[in-house]
Design a protein around this motif. Structure first.
Motif, PDB file in Angstrom:
ATOM      1  N   ALA A  49       0.834  -1.204   0.000  1.00  0.00           N
ATOM      2  CA  ALA A  49       0.000   0.000   0.000  1.00  0.00           C
ATOM      3  C   ALA A  49       0.868   1.253   0.000  1.00  0.00           C
ATOM      4  O   ALA A  49       0.613   2.214  -0.739  1.00  0.00           O
ATOM      5  N   SER A  50       1.926   1.251   0.841  1.00  0.00           N
ATOM      6  CA  SER A  50       2.805   2.417   0.916  1.00  0.00           C
ATOM      7  C   SER A  50       3.593   2.601  -0.375  1.00  0.00           C
ATOM      8  O   SER A  50       4.031   3.709  -0.693  1.00  0.00           O
ATOM      9  N   SER A  51       3.773   1.510  -1.126  1.00  0.00           N
ATOM     10  CA  SER A  51       4.477   1.575  -2.410  1.00  0.00           C
ATOM     11  C   SER A  51       3.526   1.857  -3.572  1.00  0.00           C
ATOM     12  O   SER A  51       3.925   1.824  -4.732  1.00  0.00           O
ATOM     13  N   ASN A  52       2.252   2.069  -3.230  1.00  0.00           N
ATOM     14  CA  ASN A  52       1.208   2.393  -4.208  1.00  0.00           C
ATOM     15  C   ASN A  52       0.942   1.253  -5.185  1.00  0.00           C
ATOM     16  O   ASN A  52       0.465   1.475  -6.294  1.00  0.00           O
ATOM     17  N   ARG A  53       1.228   0.019  -4.776  1.00  0.00           N
ATOM     18  CA  ARG A  53       0.850  -1.152  -5.585  1.00  0.00           C
ATOM     19  C   ARG A  53      -0.475  -1.654  -5.020  1.00  0.00           C
ATOM     20  O   ARG A  53      -0.536  -2.602  -4.226  1.00  0.00           O
ATOM     21  N   LEU A  54      -1.528  -0.981  -5.412  1.00  0.00           N
ATOM     22  CA  LEU A  54      -2.813  -1.140  -4.743  1.00  0.00           C
ATOM     23  C   LEU A  54      -3.461  -2.496  -5.026  1.00  0.00           C
ATOM     24  O   LEU A  54      -4.178  -3.037  -4.177  1.00  0.00           O
ATOM     25  N   GLY A  55      -3.220  -3.054  -6.201  1.00  0.00           N
ATOM     26  CA  GLY A  55      -3.770  -4.375  -6.514  1.00  0.00           C
ATOM     27  C   GLY A  55      -3.191  -5.448  -5.587  1.00  0.00           C
ATOM     28  O   GLY A  55      -3.930  -6.266  -5.022  1.00  0.00           O
ATOM     29  N   ASN A  56      -1.870  -5.404  -5.412  1.00  0.00           N
ATOM     30  CA  ASN A  56      -1.212  -6.354  -4.504  1.00  0.00           C
ATOM     31  C   ASN A  56      -1.672  -6.127  -3.057  1.00  0.00           C
ATOM     32  O   ASN A  56      -1.891  -7.087  -2.299  1.00  0.00           O
ATOM     33  N   ALA A  57      -1.804  -4.841  -2.673  1.00  0.00           N
ATOM     34  CA  ALA A  57      -2.238  -4.531  -1.311  1.00  0.00           C
ATOM     35  C   ALA A  57      -3.644  -5.054  -1.048  1.00  0.00           C
ATOM     36  O   ALA A  57      -3.943  -5.581   0.029  1.00  0.00           O
ATOM     37  N   ILE A  87      -8.321   0.863   0.517  1.00  0.00           N
ATOM     38  CA  ILE A  87      -7.706   0.693  -0.808  1.00  0.00           C
ATOM     39  C   ILE A  87      -8.773   0.787  -1.898  1.00  0.00           C
ATOM     40  O   ILE A  87      -8.562   1.414  -2.946  1.00  0.00           O
ATOM     41  N   GLN A  88      -9.934   0.184  -1.667  1.00  0.00           N
ATOM     42  CA  GLN A  88     -11.014   0.257  -2.657  1.00  0.00           C
ATOM     43  C   GLN A  88     -11.441   1.705  -2.888  1.00  0.00           C
ATOM     44  O   GLN A  88     -11.748   2.107  -4.019  1.00  0.00           O
ATOM     45  N   TYR A  89     -11.437   2.479  -1.800  1.00  0.00           N
ATOM     46  CA  TYR A  89     -11.783   3.903  -1.912  1.00  0.00           C
ATOM     47  C   TYR A  89     -10.772   4.621  -2.822  1.00  0.00           C
ATOM     48  O   TYR A  89     -11.136   5.467  -3.655  1.00  0.00           O
ATOM     49  N   MET A  90      -9.510   4.261  -2.678  1.00  0.00           N
ATOM     50  CA  MET A  90      -8.474   4.911  -3.478  1.00  0.00           C
ATOM     51  C   MET A  90      -8.584   4.545  -4.959  1.00  0.00           C
ATOM     52  O   MET A  90      -8.103   5.273  -5.828  1.00  0.00           O
ATOM     53  N   LEU A  91      -9.244   3.442  -5.255  1.00  0.00           N
ATOM     54  CA  LEU A  91      -9.399   2.982  -6.640  1.00  0.00           C
ATOM     55  C   LEU A  91     -10.684   3.488  -7.295  1.00  0.00           C
ATOM     56  O   LEU A  91     -10.920   3.229  -8.477  1.00  0.00           O
ATOM     57  N   CYS A  92     -11.502   4.231  -6.548  1.00  0.00           N
ATOM     58  CA  CYS A  92     -12.793   4.697  -7.082  1.00  0.00           C
ATOM     59  C   CYS A  92     -12.608   5.708  -8.211  1.00  0.00           C
ATOM     60  O   CYS A  92     -11.649   6.494  -8.213  1.00  0.00           O
ATOM     61  N   LYS A  93     -13.560   5.698  -9.142  1.00  0.00           N
ATOM     62  CA  LYS A  93     -13.550   6.640 -10.255  1.00  0.00           C
ATOM     63  C   LYS A  93     -14.885   7.360 -10.423  1.00  0.00           C
ATOM     64  O   LYS A  93     -14.932   8.508 -10.847  1.00  0.00           O
ATOM     65  N   GLN A  94     -15.973   6.687 -10.142  1.00  0.00           N
ATOM     66  CA  GLN A  94     -17.302   7.236 -10.338  1.00  0.00           C
ATOM     67  C   GLN A  94     -17.961   7.533  -8.981  1.00  0.00           C
ATOM     68  O   GLN A  94     -17.612   6.923  -7.974  1.00  0.00           O
ATOM     69  N   PRO A  95     -18.923   8.470  -8.962  1.00  0.00           N
ATOM     70  CA  PRO A  95     -19.646   8.738  -7.703  1.00  0.00           C
ATOM     71  C   PRO A  95     -20.244   7.479  -7.099  1.00  0.00           C
ATOM     72  O   PRO A  95     -20.215   7.306  -5.867  1.00  0.00           O
ATOM     73  N   SER A  96     -20.755   6.598  -7.952  1.00  0.00           N
ATOM     74  CA  SER A  96     -21.362   5.362  -7.438  1.00  0.00           C
ATOM     75  C   SER A  96     -20.320   4.494  -6.742  1.00  0.00           C
ATOM     76  O   SER A  96     -20.630   3.801  -5.765  1.00  0.00           O
TER      77      SER A  96
END
Length: 819
Positions: A49-57, A87-96
């Motif tokens: 997560a700290s390395s910004n590899r969000l899929g692995n995190a 992490i899921q929040y950081m991957l969001c793109k749409q309001p939904s």
């Protein structure tokens, strides 16, 4: 790879490919699952997560959550599951997406209480608030956006209630940052219903109490990325909360700390913005006069040092615009509370300062001509506006007058941030090449103005404080004679409301100002130009009562003075003061000579010059403009013939037709006392500062377009008078700080003392008659008296108002005569 590493890889793979079967897989390998394995999975997740590899995190946190659950460590499992959703929040793109995360993460609140993980409650509410905030940013519907902002407030209120005991700095800073951001959002929302406003106030009061208790007064960001602007903005917003909803002493202290942070960073712009907001909030919620005066006093020197930090013309104009908008409320307080001398000084600091810079100190030129051209083009691009994209149905004269009544800002509300970045780029290039202004011009004092005025002269300096939504909300005048002064507010209540007041801009075109005063003056100008004399005279009488009568009633009878110097402001630059009519039926020009000046300091600078006698005359008229498909100006040729009779005692140089070239002007203009143009002009609206032009005969070496930026480079220090016998030649537009743009200021920069030009189009024959009459008086009476005598002659002959009030004198009006 050892057995434990292989197991972890399998767990992470299943967490990605088949998360529903992850628990079954762990149960099948329960003999290999341990607390140490779970801790290692958590450690890997934190690292990824700290390395910004969000899929692995994501995979690692899901795996760690399930391992802890299988082993019965619910508290640890809850932490990992919270991290998974973050992490899921950081991957969001749409309001939904954001709203789905918010719903999922809110379900963890009850479990936190069950396993006594209260420290997570604050973080959960914060992520809920942040999710709702970003959903609002991506939402297009205004009502949905408003609802989401109120949701953010509620979540932040809940986070505030659970903040105690959360001592992890990064979370506190993220929370404070969001509170600061949301304050700016909700305070700029004018469409909340009364019930929603009440809810907003109640929630912000709860948040304020929590922040004052848990967030140190001298808060600064330490853990999350920030800059000086963010730190000062946050402290300012927290100070606002304390003033309105909490302890005003805490608010005052936060403002003080924010101002010190800005001072330490030597950023005068941010410092001025903080002081402006502090003054505004102090005045609204506390109104401590001693504190307000202290804040006002602190801004004066900072205004000048801030201005001095800009080396480019564009930078100094932007600086003035920033100061005007930031300090508008402070300026209004100063107008009501300070002595005449202080009011005069602060107004002069905001009037035509860039023109004054060019006249007093001159900028350093670029050594490389190509670099100079590149940067000059960047400045022109920054300061210009788009041309209209379609033809308007509004009559051309109405459209023109509407533009004339509008100030030329740098950019509009929609592209100001982008233009600011362009301005910063230009400023950096000036610094890099050691070019531009090194100092700032000095404004004069009221006492010096008084010593420069003769006993029979009066100076009227008008001023309209800047306002974000009302172009002419107030009108003030400083009345100065050689012996006394007075500051007077002129009521504008009698003016008819146009139905809409504000500043509009479409598709990057020039902003359009709409105000009662602007509409009145614009309408008056249209009536005069169209020859509807009865309507015009009625308005001229109303305008006399509105602007001149209060001055007379305050003890300054203008008829007792020989000469009146008017320093206009805003729309008053375009008011035909000469034609203002009193109840006795006389026009103002019949009683007093009228001279205009861009500022009192510029008037003073011009007056300091020596007054040599007129000795030479240069005229260019009726040029050959066939290349531009323009017809000959036969009346201009007659004009020069007639004028020549009145200047026969001077050394005269008169050029007509194909001889009236730009090349001749450049060769002959230096050292001439009077320079007269009788020709066409062009006034492109998209580039007013540099491309307003006088049209002359093209030659092999010059194109015949004498642009304002070229006029500024001429050496015309000997010229006591330049006459622009050109339609609209005396019109100059105004930018930030009432900065004049166009031909007139260009001539002042070149060294000219007085300029005469017309403030609307005029028939060639009428222009000729006016000039013939004017020159019949000029060499005996001087520049300003000759204007008055010419106007009186036209009035005596009962000629239309537009014929004699068209030409105005801008300068110092000193009497140049000839032996």
């Amino acid at each position: 790879m050892n057995q434990e590493e292989k197991l972890l890889n399998d767990i992470f793979d299943i967490a990605i490919s088949d998360p529903a079967n992850l628990m079954n897989f762990l149960k099948q390998n329960q003999n290999q699952v341990s607390f140490e394995l779970a801790e290692r999975a958590k450690k890997i997740a934190d690292h990824e997560a700290s390395s910004n590899r969000l899929g692995n995190a994501t995979a690692a946190y899901r795996g760690a959550t399930n391992i802890f659950l299988l082993l019965g460590y619910r508290k640890e499992a809850l932490y990992c599951y919270f991290q998974f959703w973050q992490i899921q929040y950081m991957l969001c793109k749409q309001p939904s997406d954001y709203l789905a995360v918010r719903e999922q993460i809110s379900s963890l609140l009850e479990k936190c209480l069950e396993v006594k993980a209260e420290y997570l409650i604050f973080r959960i509410y914060f992520v809920m608030a942040d999710s709702a905030f970003w959903a609002s940013e991506e939402t297009k519907t205004p009502k949905d956006k408003d609802d989401l902002l109120l949701t953010v407030l509620q979540d932040l209120s809940n986070a505030t209630k659970s903040i105690e005991g959360n001592n992890e700095r990064v979370w506190i800073e993220q929370y404070v940052s969001l509170v600061s951001t949301i304050i700016s959002k909700v305070n700029s929302n004018f469409f909340l219903l009364e019930q929603e406003k009440k809810f907003k106030d109640e929630v912000l009061e709860e948040i304020t109490q929590g922040i004052e208790k848990q967030v140190e007064t001298n808060f600064v960001y330490q853990k999350i990325p920030s800059d000086l602007n963010k730190t000062c903005q946050t402290l300012t917003n927290l100070a606002y909360l304390s003033y309105r909803y909490g302890d005003m002493k805490v608010g005052s202290e936060r403002f003080r700390i924010a101002s010190e942070v800005a001072l330490t960073a030597k950023n005068d712009g941010i410092w001025l913005d903080i002081i402006s907001k502090w003054h505004s909030i102090e005045k609204e919620y506390n109104d401590n006069l001693q504190e307000l005066k202290k804040l006002q006093d602190s801004i004066f020197d900072k205004m000048e040092s801030f201005r001095k930090s800009f080396k480019s013309r564009a930078g100094r104009l932007w600086c003035t615009q920033f100061i005007e908008s930031s300090l508008s409320e402070i300026l209004q307080s100063i107008l009501r509370e300070r002595k005449d001398e202080q009011i005069f000084e602060i107004i002069e600091r905001l009037k035509a300062r860039t023109l004054l810079d060019y006249m007093q100190i001159k900028p350093k030129e670029f050594q490389d001509k190509k670099i100079s051209e590149i940067i000059f083009d960047k400045e022109k691009k920054l300061l210009r506006f788009n041309s209209p994209t379609s033809k308007s149905n509004v009559p051309e004269i109405i459209q023109f007058e509407g533009q004339l009544m509008s100030r030329l800002s740098i950019g509009t509300a929609f592209d100001r941030s982008e233009r600011h970045l362009q301005q910063e780029e230009i400023e950096e290039l000036y610094r890099l090449h050691n070019a531009g202004f090194e100092k700032t011009s000095n404004v004069t004092t009221m006492r010096k103005i008084q010593t420069s005025l003769k006993g029979d002269e009066i100076l009227l300096e008008f001023f309209m404080p800047n306002h974000p939504t009302h172009p002419s909300i107030e009108l003030w005048v400083i009345i100065i004679t050689s012996k006394e002064s007075k500051v007077l507010q002129i009521p504008l209540d009698s003016l008819k409301n146009p139905g809409m007041i504000g500043i509009m801009s479409i598709d990057g075109q020039q902003p359009l100002d709409v105000s009662p005063l602007g509409n009145f003056i614009g309408g008056l100008r249209v009536d005069i130009q169209e020859g509807t004399e009865k309507k015009a005279i009625k308005k001229l009488e109303e305008c006399y009562d509105l602007i001149i009568l209060p001055i007379i009633e305050s003890g300054f009878e203008l008829q007792n003075f020989k000469r009146c110097i008017i320093v206009p402001h805003g729309v008053l630059h375009y008011l035909p003061f000469a034609a203002l009519k009193s109840k006795d039926g006389s026009f103002l020009i019949e009683h007093v000579e009228i001279i205009f000046a861009p500022s009192s300091t510029i008037f003073y600078e011009l007056r300091k010059k020596q007054i040599p006698e007129f000795s030479s005359f240069l005229a260019l008229g009726n040029p050959d403009l066939s290349k531009f498909k323009l017809p000959p100006l036969k009346e201009s040729a007659k004009e020069l013939e007639s004028i020549n009779e009145y200047v026969d005692k001077l050394e005269s140089f008169i050029y007509n037709k194909e001889k009236a070239t730009e090349s001749i002007l450049r060769k002959q203009s230096s050292g001439k006392s009077i320079i007269h143009f009788a020709t066409h002009g062009e006034f492109p609206e998209e580039d007013i500062i540099d491309s307003h032009r006088i049209m002359l005969t093209p030659s092999k070496t010059h194109d015949g377009n004498l642009n304002a930026d070229e006029i500024r480079t001429l050496k015309l220090n000997s010229a006591g008078l330049v006459i622009l016998s050109i339609c609209n030649g005396g019109i100059y537009r105004c930018g930030p700080g009432d900065e004049p743009y166009g031909l007139v200021p260009a001539f002042f920069i070149s060294g000219v003392r007085n300029v005469i030009g017309s403030i609307w189009p005029l028939e060639d024959k009428i222009g000729r008659y006016f000039m013939e009459e004017y020159y019949s008086h000029l060499l005996v009476e001087g520049v300003s008296r000759a204007i008055q005598k010419t106007c009186k002659a036209f009035i005596r002959d009962k000629l239309p108002i537009r014929t004699w009030t068209s030409f105005i004198l801008i300068g110092d009006g000193q009497s140049h005569t000839s032996n």
